[in-house]
Write an enzyme that holds these catalytic residues in place. Structure first.
Site, PDB file in Angstrom:
ATOM      1  N   LYS A  45       0.793  -1.238   0.000  1.00  0.00           N
ATOM      2  CA  LYS A  45       0.000   0.000   0.000  1.00  0.00           C
ATOM      3  C   LYS A  45       0.824   1.288   0.000  1.00  0.00           C
ATOM      4  O   LYS A  45       0.298   2.371   0.276  1.00  0.00           O
ATOM      5  CB  LYS A  45      -1.015   0.054   1.179  1.00  0.00           C
ATOM      6  CG  LYS A  45      -1.886  -1.157   1.352  1.00  0.00           C
ATOM      7  CD  LYS A  45      -2.199  -1.911   0.121  1.00  0.00           C
ATOM      8  CE  LYS A  45      -3.255  -1.296  -0.760  1.00  0.00           C
ATOM      9  NZ  LYS A  45      -3.492  -2.214  -1.934  1.00  0.00           N
TER      10      LYS A  45
ATOM     11  N   THR B 225       1.550   0.405  -7.309  1.00  0.00           N
ATOM     12  CA  THR B 225       0.868   0.415  -8.600  1.00  0.00           C
ATOM     13  C   THR B 225       1.114   1.742  -9.315  1.00  0.00           C
ATOM     14  O   THR B 225       1.283   1.785 -10.531  1.00  0.00           O
ATOM     15  CB  THR B 225      -0.649   0.202  -8.367  1.00  0.00           C
ATOM     16  OG1 THR B 225      -0.799  -0.847  -7.401  1.00  0.00           O
ATOM     17  CG2 THR B 225      -1.365  -0.169  -9.645  1.00  0.00           C
TER      18      THR B 225
ATOM     19  N   LYS C 262       7.721  -6.443  -9.633  1.00  0.00           N
ATOM     20  CA  LYS C 262       7.185  -5.899  -8.368  1.00  0.00           C
ATOM     21  C   LYS C 262       7.528  -6.858  -7.226  1.00  0.00           C
ATOM     22  O   LYS C 262       7.412  -8.076  -7.372  1.00  0.00           O
ATOM     23  CB  LYS C 262       5.659  -5.777  -8.473  1.00  0.00           C
ATOM     24  CG  LYS C 262       4.931  -5.682  -7.125  1.00  0.00           C
ATOM     25  CD  LYS C 262       3.423  -5.608  -7.279  1.00  0.00           C
ATOM     26  CE  LYS C 262       2.701  -5.758  -5.934  1.00  0.00           C
ATOM     27  NZ  LYS C 262       1.248  -5.563  -6.023  1.00  0.00           N
ATOM     28  N   THR C 263       7.919  -6.300  -6.091  1.00  0.00           N
ATOM     29  CA  THR C 263       8.056  -7.135  -4.898  1.00  0.00           C
ATOM     30  C   THR C 263       7.662  -6.352  -3.650  1.00  0.00           C
ATOM     31  O   THR C 263       7.815  -5.126  -3.603  1.00  0.00           O
ATOM     32  CB  THR C 263       9.501  -7.668  -4.708  1.00  0.00           C
ATOM     33  OG1 THR C 263       9.517  -8.575  -3.604  1.00  0.00           O
ATOM     34  CG2 THR C 263      10.511  -6.564  -4.427  1.00  0.00           C
ATOM     35  N   HIS C 264       7.163  -7.088  -2.637  1.00  0.00           N
ATOM     36  CA  HIS C 264       6.943  -6.479  -1.313  1.00  0.00           C
ATOM     37  C   HIS C 264       7.967  -7.034  -0.310  1.00  0.00           C
ATOM     38  O   HIS C 264       7.834  -6.822   0.898  1.00  0.00           O
ATOM     39  CB  HIS C 264       5.548  -6.818  -0.784  1.00  0.00           C
ATOM     40  CG  HIS C 264       4.419  -6.081  -1.440  1.00  0.00           C
ATOM     41  ND1 HIS C 264       4.516  -4.782  -1.858  1.00  0.00           N
ATOM     42  CD2 HIS C 264       3.142  -6.472  -1.718  1.00  0.00           C
ATOM     43  CE1 HIS C 264       3.354  -4.397  -2.377  1.00  0.00           C
ATOM     44  NE2 HIS C 264       2.513  -5.405  -2.307  1.00  0.00           N
TER      45      HIS C 264
ATOM     46  N   SER D 185      -3.950   1.994   5.182  1.00  0.00           N
ATOM     47  CA  SER D 185      -4.899   1.737   4.082  1.00  0.00           C
ATOM     48  C   SER D 185      -4.911   0.219   3.823  1.00  0.00           C
ATOM     49  O   SER D 185      -5.844  -0.320   3.223  1.00  0.00           O
ATOM     50  CB  SER D 185      -4.460   2.522   2.846  1.00  0.00           C
ATOM     51  OG  SER D 185      -4.289   1.726   1.726  1.00  0.00           O
TER      52      SER D 185
ATOM     53  N   TYR E  84       5.984   8.368  -1.112  1.00  0.00           N
ATOM     54  CA  TYR E  84       4.631   8.595  -1.646  1.00  0.00           C
ATOM     55  C   TYR E  84       4.244  10.064  -1.472  1.00  0.00           C
ATOM     56  O   TYR E  84       3.709  10.694  -2.384  1.00  0.00           O
ATOM     57  CB  TYR E  84       3.655   7.673  -0.895  1.00  0.00           C
ATOM     58  CG  TYR E  84       2.206   7.774  -1.322  1.00  0.00           C
ATOM     59  CD1 TYR E  84       1.658   6.829  -2.196  1.00  0.00           C
ATOM     60  CD2 TYR E  84       1.364   8.773  -0.832  1.00  0.00           C
ATOM     61  CE1 TYR E  84       0.318   6.904  -2.582  1.00  0.00           C
ATOM     62  CE2 TYR E  84       0.032   8.854  -1.207  1.00  0.00           C
ATOM     63  CZ  TYR E  84      -0.494   7.917  -2.080  1.00  0.00           C
ATOM     64  OH  TYR E  84      -1.816   7.990  -2.455  1.00  0.00           O
TER      65      TYR E  84
ATOM     66  N   THR F  63      -0.733   9.184 -15.054  1.00  0.00           N
ATOM     67  CA  THR F  63      -0.564   8.474 -13.777  1.00  0.00           C
ATOM     68  C   THR F  63      -1.235   9.202 -12.609  1.00  0.00           C
ATOM     69  O   THR F  63      -1.000   8.860 -11.451  1.00  0.00           O
ATOM     70  CB  THR F  63       0.931   8.238 -13.466  1.00  0.00           C
ATOM     71  OG1 THR F  63       1.597   9.513 -13.415  1.00  0.00           O
ATOM     72  CG2 THR F  63       1.597   7.372 -14.520  1.00  0.00           C
TER      73      THR F  63
ATOM     74  N   PHE G  70      -4.162  10.078  -9.978  1.00  0.00           N
ATOM     75  CA  PHE G  70      -5.081   9.147  -9.293  1.00  0.00           C
ATOM     76  C   PHE G  70      -6.361   8.963 -10.100  1.00  0.00           C
ATOM     77  O   PHE G  70      -6.833   7.846 -10.323  1.00  0.00           O
ATOM     78  CB  PHE G  70      -5.389   9.664  -7.884  1.00  0.00           C
ATOM     79  CG  PHE G  70      -6.316   8.749  -7.129  1.00  0.00           C
ATOM     80  CD1 PHE G  70      -5.863   7.559  -6.590  1.00  0.00           C
ATOM     81  CD2 PHE G  70      -7.665   9.081  -6.979  1.00  0.00           C
ATOM     82  CE1 PHE G  70      -6.723   6.708  -5.910  1.00  0.00           C
ATOM     83  CE2 PHE G  70      -8.530   8.225  -6.303  1.00  0.00           C
ATOM     84  CZ  PHE G  70      -8.054   7.043  -5.771  1.00  0.00           C
TER      85      PHE G  70
ATOM     86  N   PHE H  21      -9.795  -0.765  -5.141  1.00  0.00           N
ATOM     87  CA  PHE H  21      -8.326  -0.792  -5.070  1.00  0.00           C
ATOM     88  C   PHE H  21      -7.795   0.641  -5.071  1.00  0.00           C
ATOM     89  O   PHE H  21      -6.941   1.005  -4.275  1.00  0.00           O
ATOM     90  CB  PHE H  21      -7.735  -1.588  -6.247  1.00  0.00           C
ATOM     91  CG  PHE H  21      -6.256  -1.744  -6.127  1.00  0.00           C
ATOM     92  CD1 PHE H  21      -5.707  -2.828  -5.466  1.00  0.00           C
ATOM     93  CD2 PHE H  21      -5.395  -0.770  -6.626  1.00  0.00           C
ATOM     94  CE1 PHE H  21      -4.324  -2.942  -5.304  1.00  0.00           C
ATOM     95  CE2 PHE H  21      -4.022  -0.872  -6.467  1.00  0.00           C
ATOM     96  CZ  PHE H  21      -3.491  -1.966  -5.818  1.00  0.00           C
ATOM     97  N   MET H  22      -8.292   1.455  -6.002  1.00  0.00           N
ATOM     98  CA  MET H  22      -7.944   2.884  -6.026  1.00  0.00           C
ATOM     99  C   MET H  22      -8.918   3.557  -5.068  1.00  0.00           C
ATOM    100  O   MET H  22     -10.001   3.994  -5.460  1.00  0.00           O
ATOM    101  CB  MET H  22      -8.127   3.457  -7.441  1.00  0.00           C
ATOM    102  CG  MET H  22      -7.207   2.862  -8.461  1.00  0.00           C
ATOM    103  SD  MET H  22      -5.529   3.446  -8.220  1.00  0.00           S
ATOM    104  CE  MET H  22      -4.674   2.274  -9.268  1.00  0.00           C
TER     105      MET H  22
HETATM  106  S1  PPS Z   1      -0.360  -2.970  -3.360  1.00  0.00           S
HETATM  107  O1  PPS Z   1      -1.557  -3.839  -3.385  1.00  0.00           O
HETATM  108  O2  PPS Z   1       0.390  -3.141  -2.119  1.00  0.00           O
HETATM  109  O3  PPS Z   1       0.478  -3.121  -4.535  1.00  0.00           O
HETATM  110  O4  PPS Z   1      -0.967  -1.498  -3.334  1.00  0.00           O
HETATM  111  P1  PPS Z   1      -0.188  -0.166  -3.718  1.00  0.00           P
HETATM  112  O5  PPS Z   1      -0.330   0.067  -5.156  1.00  0.00           O
HETATM  113  O6  PPS Z   1       1.163  -0.161  -3.118  1.00  0.00           O
HETATM  114  O7  PPS Z   1      -1.007   0.923  -2.910  1.00  0.00           O
HETATM  115  C1  PPS Z   1      -2.332   1.266  -3.182  1.00  0.00           C
HETATM  116  C2  PPS Z   1      -2.514   2.667  -2.633  1.00  0.00           C
HETATM  117  O8  PPS Z   1      -1.919   3.591  -3.554  1.00  0.00           O
HETATM  118  C3  PPS Z   1      -2.925   4.488  -4.000  1.00  0.00           C
HETATM  119  N1  PPS Z   1      -2.671   4.901  -5.384  1.00  0.00           N
HETATM  120  C4  PPS Z   1      -2.435   6.177  -5.741  1.00  0.00           C
HETATM  121  N2  PPS Z   1      -2.348   7.305  -5.004  1.00  0.00           N
HETATM  122  C5  PPS Z   1      -2.140   8.463  -5.669  1.00  0.00           C
HETATM  123  N3  PPS Z   1      -2.017   8.540  -7.017  1.00  0.00           N
HETATM  124  C6  PPS Z   1      -2.093   7.436  -7.786  1.00  0.00           C
HETATM  125  N4  PPS Z   1      -1.968   7.538  -9.101  1.00  0.00           N
HETATM  126  C7  PPS Z   1      -2.316   6.175  -7.151  1.00  0.00           C
HETATM  127  N5  PPS Z   1      -2.444   4.902  -7.575  1.00  0.00           N
HETATM  128  C8  PPS Z   1      -2.656   4.149  -6.485  1.00  0.00           C
HETATM  129  C9  PPS Z   1      -4.207   3.688  -3.855  1.00  0.00           C
HETATM  130  O9  PPS Z   1      -5.346   4.513  -3.912  1.00  0.00           O
HETATM  131  C10 PPS Z   1      -3.972   3.044  -2.498  1.00  0.00           C
HETATM  132  O10 PPS Z   1      -4.005   3.977  -1.443  1.00  0.00           O
HETATM  133  P2  PPS Z   1      -5.325   4.347  -0.600  1.00  0.00           P
HETATM  134  O11 PPS Z   1      -4.851   5.219   0.521  1.00  0.00           O
HETATM  135  O12 PPS Z   1      -5.924   3.068  -0.128  1.00  0.00           O
HETATM  136  O13 PPS Z   1      -6.217   5.090  -1.554  1.00  0.00           O
END
Ligand code: PPS
Length: 285
Positions: A41, A45, A98-100, A129, A184, A217, A219, A245-246
């Site tokens: 999170k 992505t 991708k890796t965590h 989140s 971030y 890119t 949100f 997810f978003m």
């Molecule tokens: S994962 O499943 O671990 O790979 O998730 P990850 O992509 O790391 O994190 C998802 C959170 O990133 C937010 N997100 C973004 N924020 C701002 N701008 C863009 N373009 C964007 N794309 C993804 C996504 O909404 C998740 O955060 P939260 O706080 O839940 O909204």
């Protein structure tokens, strides 16, 4: 689904990943692989979309060729439907991986091949989140209540373990390997500046390409993009009717979820755990 976590060298991973760990450990990186590493999170992505856009020289039509998890496979992911290692072995170079994994569990071939790595870190409070993700993610354990989840998060009892060790482990690793460490909050605050940094690390493109990538890119654009918003994953795995997810894509959304006393308790624990590092996060921008 009854999903369990299993410890691997002290790091809880989903059981299928831990059970077949040798496959990840023996993974053969290629010198032109680019690794995107994050704690869950943190903005994985988002960075995957940025890096794929740069890889495609800003020709964004090319980003539409497949969903994120195909364009940038998830190294250690192993479910009954797919294996990141298998997908990557069949992916032509240059690969975007991708890796965590915490730095100490990254397959050693990445370091031997001197692969470039981008690490994205997000402040701990907003990283919660993860709770909303675990509510909708059917291949990770049920998160329980917000309160219970916060406790598990602080103890490192969630998938991929301890946030504190993760962010500081990678912070230290950047002095030994070719790692670009980004936040971030910085990408949110000054997207252009941060994408420029990524370009400098990966491949320089024109200002015009940079503008297009910033827009692509955002949100809003990614939330509406079926190739970036995980809508191609079936609901039985990621149930976006529970939480998208978003979700919000903001800095400081934590303020809508932490009570005052939870925030105070979290800050006290945070102070203690981050004492030994010069790594600094912003919880507001
Ligand atoms: S994962 O499943 O671990 O790979 O998730 P990850 O992509 O790391 O994190 C998802 C959170 O990133 C937010 N997100 C973004 N924020 C701002 N701008 C863009 N373009 C964007 N794309 C993804 C996504 O909404 C998740 O955060 P939260 O706080 O839940 O909204």
């Amino acid at each position: 689904m009854d999903v369990q976590l299993k410890q691997l060298n002290g790091v809880p991973l989903t059981k299928p990943i831990a059970d077949q760990w040798e496959r990840v450990e023996e993974f053969k990186a290629r010198p032109d692989d680019l690794l995107i590493a994050t704690y869950p999170k943190a903005g994985t992505t988002w960075m995957q979309e940025i890096v794929d856009s740069i890889m495609n020289d800003g020709e964004l039509e090319k980003n539409k060729r497949a969903p994120t998890h195909v364009r940038s496979p998830f190294l250690e992911m192993l479910t009954f439907v797919s294996s990141g290692v298998d997908v990557l072995n069949n992916t032509p170079s240059p690969r975007l991986v991708k890796t965590h994994l915490p730095s100490e569990l990254v397959p050693k071939s990445f370091w031997e091949q001197k692969c470039k790595t981008i690490y994205v870190a997000r402040n701990a409070k907003d990283t919660l989140s993860y709770y909303f993700f675990d509510l909708m993610n059917k291949i990770q354990p049920d998160p329980g209540t917000w309160e219970q989840y916060m406790e598990k998060f602080l103890k490192g009892e969630v998938a991929w373990g301890n946030w504190f060790d993760h962010v500081s482990g990678w912070w230290n690793a950047k002095d030994k390997h070719e790692i670009l460490y980004v936040f971030y909050e910085d990408i949110k605050k000054d997207t252009k500046r941060e994408i420029r940094k990524v370009m400098k690390f990966q491949k320089n493109l024109s200002e015009e390409a940079l503008d297009k990538i910033c827009h692509h890119t955002s949100f809003k654009a990614m939330k509406e993009n079926p190739m970036a918003n995980y809508s191609t994953i079936p609901n039985m795995l990621l149930d976006q009717t529970v939480s998208p997810f978003m979700r919000k894509g903001e800095v400081a959304d934590w303020k809508n979820h932490f009570t005052e006393s939870q925030s105070k308790m979290f800050d006290e624990e945070y102070e203690e755990r981050m004492k030994g590092t010069d790594l600094k996060f912003r919880t507001n921008i």
